[in-house]
Scaffold this motif. Structure first.
Motif, mmCIF file in Angstrom:
data_model
loop_
_atom_site.group_PDB
_atom_site.id
_atom_site.type_symbol
_atom_site.label_atom_id
_atom_site.label_comp_id
_atom_site.label_asym_id
_atom_site.label_seq_id
_atom_site.Cartn_x
_atom_site.Cartn_y
_atom_site.Cartn_z
ATOM 1 N N THR A 141 8.640 -0.363 5.648
ATOM 2 C CA THR A 141 8.393 0.629 4.607
ATOM 3 C C THR A 141 9.529 0.657 3.594
ATOM 4 O OG1 THR A 141 9.347 2.378 5.989
ATOM 5 C CG2 THR A 141 6.936 2.094 6.029
ATOM 6 N N CYS B 94 1.378 -1.331 -11.143
ATOM 7 C CA CYS B 94 0.321 -0.544 -10.507
ATOM 8 C C CYS B 94 -0.990 -0.740 -11.265
ATOM 9 C CB CYS B 94 0.692 0.940 -10.453
ATOM 10 S SG CYS B 94 0.726 1.772 -12.054
ATOM 11 N N CYS C 219 5.926 2.965 0.347
ATOM 12 C CA CYS C 219 4.850 1.979 0.440
ATOM 13 C C CYS C 219 5.234 0.947 1.494
ATOM 14 C CB CYS C 219 4.594 1.309 -0.914
ATOM 15 S SG CYS C 219 5.978 0.322 -1.544
ATOM 16 N N GLN D 184 0.836 -1.201 0.000
ATOM 17 C CA GLN D 184 0.000 0.000 0.000
ATOM 18 C C GLN D 184 0.871 1.250 0.000
ATOM 19 O OE1 GLN D 184 -2.561 0.637 3.444
ATOM 20 N NE2 GLN D 184 -4.120 1.547 2.111
ATOM 21 N N VAL D 185 0.526 2.194 -0.865
ATOM 22 C CA VAL D 185 1.251 3.467 -0.934
ATOM 23 C C VAL D 185 0.901 4.302 0.292
ATOM 24 C CG1 VAL D 185 1.601 5.595 -2.260
ATOM 25 C CG2 VAL D 185 1.262 3.401 -3.448
#
Length: 370
Positions: free
Chosen positions: A199, A178, A160, A144-145
């Motif tokens: 991250t 994406c 992300c 997830q961004v």
């Protein structure tokens, strides 16, 4: 092995200037032999067209270095799991490759060349299949961004977090897909060493109509989901060396070098690090503020920015490989080089002229769409 390498290079010279047409023929032949394979590729093939052939040619170029050859192909085999590639697909790819080479080699193509490519591709396929079969991790990870920051018109830095742990080493890269460009994967390096919070930071540049890079720079938003494939690349820190380090980066090629410096920050006490960061103009030195903070925090790090097309710039000017040449001496350093293929090639020529042993120079060349 040397004779095989000679035959492969000699035969490739017959088709080298016809790569685009040969790639189009290769894919047409591939999809004719097995139409179902078309579903594994993106709808738009303009960028994709040279990628599979490029990977095969890169593998052939590493043939005379068995360790590098095996590492590259094993990573490629694990990476291709994201396409749901099956062992039987390799045979179809091999037939299409030989057909394309034979067609564009024309009258100069020989049975000896034909056999050399069959032998080489057989090793390539077996190595990739073995690595893919032995891999028990996921074919890709969802991530997830968390943040997305534009740095000028065509550059972005985003972070992300994978939903499941994704182990990698500082300096490596992953293929990214994406939702804005389904089934189109492009390789990008992580710009940080592995963190406890999982991250990952990426730097992306998309001048012009870069297909995936354009989406990541201009359309990506916090909350979006990405797919990340298995980590690849061998430009990782040599922990057995005590030599000082020189990092040479062009544009967003800075990312893996920043990851290596991040890795060093946790343990380094004795190795001096010089980072040469090259760009076209001062505005393209998109991460200079962060690099300045790093240098202030770590006395062992020196950052030398340089621009090649900005006459009013007060700092170093010229290609980053030329700026590197003005410093030194570099007789006893390890080198990490990252950027466009042209920038990497120019830096390697400089280091060869300076008599830096090739064993001390690490780099990865892989395809971006910028």
């Amino acid at each position: 092995m040397a004779e095989l390498g000679r035959l492969l290079k000699e035969s490739w010279s017959l088709v080298d200037e016809q790569q685009d047409r040969m790639a189009a023929y290769f894919y047409a032949r591939l999809f004719t032999l097995d139409p179902k394979l078309r579903d594994l590729f993106p709808v738009e093939m303009d960028v994709q067209r040279s990628r599979l052939l490029g990977a095969i040619v890169t593998a052939v170029q590493t043939l005379e270095d068995p360790e590098r050859f095996a590492d590259y192909l094993s990573g490629l085999g694990r990476d291709h799991r994201k396409f749901s590639v099956q062992p039987e697909h390799y045979e179809t790819v091999g037939r299409s490759l030989i057909d394309a080479l034979r067609t564009y080699g024309a009258d100069q193509w020989t049975l000896e060349f034909d056999q050399a490519w069959r032998d080489a591709y057989d090793v390539i396929a077996r190595t990739m299949i073995t690595a893919a079969t032995a891999e028990h991790g996921p074919a890709y990870w969802y991530a997830q961004v968390l943040s997305h920051e534009r740095r000028g018109l065509d550059t972005a830095v985003f972070t992300c977090r994978p939903l499941e742990p994704l182990p990698y080493r500082a300096g490596q890269y992953v293929s990214v897909e994406c939702g804005y460009r389904p089934r189109a994967w492009r390789a990008y390096s992580m710009a940080n060493a592995p963190r406890e919070d999982q991250t990952m930071e990426f730097h992306v540049k998309a001048p012009g109509a870069g297909w995936v890079s354009g989406a990541l720079v201009r359309r990506l938003r916090p909350g979006d989901m990405l797919r990340l494939a298995a980590p690849m690349g061998s430009m990782v820190l040599d922990r057995g060396s005590q030599r000082d380090i020189v990092c040479v980066g062009g544009g967003t090629g800075l990312a893996p070098l920043k990851a290596i410096i991040d890795d060093l920050a946790a343990t380094n006490r004795t190795r001096w690090v010089h980072l040469f960061f090259g760009a076209r103009t001062r505005d393209d030195l998109y991460d200079l503020a962060a690099l300045t903070e790093l240098a202030q925090a770590h006395p062992w790090l020196t950052v030398i920015p340089a621009v090649s097309e900005d006459p009013g710039y007060a700092g170093e000017t010229g290609l980053v490989s030329e700026v590197l040449d003005r410093y030194g001496p570099w007789n006893d350093h390890d080198f990490y080089v990252s950027g466009s293929p042209a920038m990497v090639a120019a830096t390697r020529r400089t280091l060869t002229r300076l008599q830096v042993p090739s064993t001390r120079v690490r780099h990865d060349v892989f395809g971006h769409d910028y």
